[in-house]
Design an enzyme around this catalytic site. Structure first.
Site, short mmCIF file in Angstrom:
data_model
loop_
_atom_site.label_atom_id
_atom_site.label_comp_id
_atom_site.label_asym_id
_atom_site.label_seq_id
_atom_site.Cartn_x
_atom_site.Cartn_y
_atom_site.Cartn_z
N ASP A 13 0.96 -1.07 -0.10
CA ASP A 13 0.00 0.16 0.04
C ASP A 13 0.94 1.27 0.00
OD1 ASP A 13 -2.36 1.80 0.47
OD2 ASP A 13 -1.66 1.67 2.58
N LEU A 14 0.54 2.64 -0.39
CA LEU A 14 1.28 3.75 -0.42
C LEU A 14 1.18 4.24 1.11
CD1 LEU A 14 3.33 5.43 -2.08
CD2 LEU A 14 1.20 6.44 -2.97
N ASP A 15 0.15 5.20 1.01
CA ASP A 15 0.03 5.81 2.08
C ASP A 15 -0.24 4.94 3.52
OD1 ASP A 15 -0.70 8.16 3.85
OD2 ASP A 15 -2.87 7.70 3.37
N THR A 21 1.45 10.15 3.89
CA THR A 21 0.61 11.30 3.33
C THR A 21 -0.65 11.42 3.96
OG1 THR A 21 -0.03 9.82 1.46
CG2 THR A 21 1.72 11.51 1.05
N LYS A 49 -8.55 6.66 5.96
CA LYS A 49 -7.44 5.95 5.40
C LYS A 49 -7.66 4.89 4.42
CE LYS A 49 -4.17 7.31 8.78
NZ LYS A 49 -3.23 6.77 10.06
N GLY A 50 -7.08 4.82 3.29
CA GLY A 50 -7.23 3.85 2.12
C GLY A 50 -8.71 3.71 1.40
N ARG A 53 -11.12 8.62 -3.08
CA ARG A 53 -11.48 10.30 -2.75
C ARG A 53 -13.02 10.55 -2.69
NH1 ARG A 53 -9.01 13.39 -7.86
NH2 ARG A 53 -7.12 11.91 -7.19
N SER A 120 -2.29 1.00 -4.49
CA SER A 120 -2.64 2.25 -3.77
C SER A 120 -4.06 2.84 -4.32
CB SER A 120 -1.76 3.27 -3.86
OG SER A 120 -2.11 4.42 -3.35
N ALA A 121 -5.13 3.04 -3.34
CA ALA A 121 -6.24 3.73 -3.94
C ALA A 121 -5.97 4.85 -4.41
CB ALA A 121 -7.34 3.79 -2.67
N SER A 122 -4.94 5.67 -4.22
CA SER A 122 -4.57 7.09 -4.71
C SER A 122 -4.12 7.31 -6.15
CB SER A 122 -3.29 7.69 -3.71
OG SER A 122 -3.07 8.81 -4.35
N ASN A 124 -2.90 9.86 -7.40
CA ASN A 124 -1.70 10.63 -7.33
C ASN A 124 -0.52 9.61 -6.92
OD1 ASN A 124 -2.98 13.36 -7.59
ND2 ASN A 124 -3.71 12.66 -5.78
N LYS A 151 -10.86 -0.96 -2.35
CA LYS A 151 -10.93 -1.64 -1.02
C LYS A 151 -11.90 -1.31 -0.06
CE LYS A 151 -5.86 -0.63 -1.29
NZ LYS A 151 -4.65 0.16 -0.59
N GLU A 175 -0.10 -3.54 4.45
CA GLU A 175 -1.30 -2.30 4.56
C GLU A 175 -1.27 -1.80 5.90
OE1 GLU A 175 -3.85 -0.91 3.67
OE2 GLU A 175 -4.08 -1.33 1.43
N ASP A 176 -1.86 -0.52 6.12
CA ASP A 176 -2.04 -0.02 7.49
C ASP A 176 -3.69 0.42 7.41
OD1 ASP A 176 -2.33 2.12 5.16
OD2 ASP A 176 -2.22 3.62 6.67
P1 B16 Z 1 -6.28 10.39 -4.09
P2 B16 Z 1 -3.60 4.43 0.05
C1 B16 Z 1 -5.39 6.29 -0.19
O1 B16 Z 1 -4.09 5.76 -0.22
C2 B16 Z 1 -5.52 7.29 1.14
O2 B16 Z 1 -5.30 6.66 2.26
C3 B16 Z 1 -6.69 7.71 1.22
O3 B16 Z 1 -6.74 8.73 2.47
C4 B16 Z 1 -6.96 8.61 -0.08
O4 B16 Z 1 -8.32 9.21 -0.07
C5 B16 Z 1 -7.08 7.58 -1.24
O5 B16 Z 1 -5.68 7.04 -1.31
C6 B16 Z 1 -7.04 8.13 -2.50
O6 B16 Z 1 -5.95 9.28 -2.80
O7 B16 Z 1 -7.54 11.27 -3.68
O8 B16 Z 1 -4.81 10.68 -4.20
O9 B16 Z 1 -6.59 9.69 -5.19
O10 B16 Z 1 -3.61 4.12 1.66
O11 B16 Z 1 -4.60 3.37 -0.90
O12 B16 Z 1 -2.18 4.36 -0.57
MG MG Z 2 -2.69 3.12 3.21
#
Ligand code: B16
Ligand code: MG
Length: 227
Positions: A13-15, A21, A49-50, A53, A120-122, A124, A151, A175-176
């Site tokens: 996982d990233l964040d 972040t 977390k996780g 958006r 990662s769900a992000s 970014n 997730k 994962e966190d």
């Molecule tokens: P973005 P992960 C998740 O990252 C974050 O934990 C979560 O807070 C955020 O809303 C999600 O990514 C989406 O991120 O807005 O940048 O697309 O823990 O899955 O790495």
């Molecule tokens: Mg995470």
């Protein structure tokens, strides 16, 4: 009993695992929430977390009793506004922000020929990896924009396994977030949890600083002996 001493792949996982972040996401969500008259605190942020958006925005609106207040187009605009703020905050990110133990672990995995993936769900994630100088450290980075189910659905982890050509049973995930642990378990992937409050992880550590290839090897050997 199988004799495998190491998994074929480790999926991160990233964040919260590679970089923290969460406080930047929180700051950006808090500013947006305040603008529309909703107060959120750090304890509430744990629930985000996780979570994707739009999923995070839905939880914030629900917490403020404003679920019906905005149209779909307005919700998209609110999420875009939060993201612009968050991306601005990412500008300060450097390799010094990589969480303890992760740089050494990624190097050790490479040396031992173990594949590495990012789930990662992000949306970014590529930018964050670039700011950390970690793009070359991953064999495959999932494109969260192409994932239909967030997730705790296992789709993102199974997509990474597919791309790496590794069976879920041959992989370890780190994962966190509870949603991430649930996704790993649903996908049949050995789940290492980072954090005190996670339930259902196959193995749990308080912080990434305690994570190493040796620890993964020990836990993998124990797991192999159990199946
Ligand atoms: P973005 P992960 C998740 O990252 C974050 O934990 C979560 O807070 C955020 O809303 C999600 O990514 C989406 O991120 O807005 O940048 O697309 O823990 O899955 O790495
Ligand atoms: Mg995470």
């Amino acid at each position: 009993m199988k004799t495998d001493t190491l998994p074929r792949a480790v999926i991160f996982d990233l964040d919260g695992v590679v970089v923290d972040t969460a406080h930047l996401h929180f700051l950006a969500w808090q500013r947006l929430a305040q603008r529309i008259g909703i107060h959120i605190d750090a304890a509430f942020n744990e629930q985000l977390k996780g979570v994707s958006r739009q999923g995070s925005l839905a939880r914030i609106l629900a917490a403020g009793g404003k679920t019906q207040r905005f149209t779909q187009a307005e919700c998209e605009s609110l999420a875009t506004e939060k993201n612009a703020d968050y991306v601005g905050l990412l500008a300060g990110l450097t390799p010094a922000d990589i969480l303890p133990g992760i740089g050494d672990l990624l190097r050790a995995l490479r040396q031992h020929g173990i594949l590495t993936g990012l789930a990662s769900a992000s949306q970014n994630a590529p930018q964050v990896l670039a700011a950390l100088g970690l793009q070359p450290a991953f064999d495959y980075v999932a494109d969260s924009g192409q994932i239909t189910h967030s997730k705790p659905h296992p789709e993102i982890f199974l997509t990474v396994c597919d791309a790496l050509n590794v069976a879920p049973q041959q992989a370890v995930g780190v994962e966190d977030a509870q949603a991430g642990i649930d996704a790993l378990r649903a996908g049949g992937i050995f789940a290492i949890g980072i954090g005190a409050t996670l339930e259902g992880a196959d193995y749990r550590l308080d912080s990434t600083g305690a994570l190493s290839l040796a620890v993964i090897g020990q836990q993998w050997a124990r797991h192999q002996a159990d199946i």
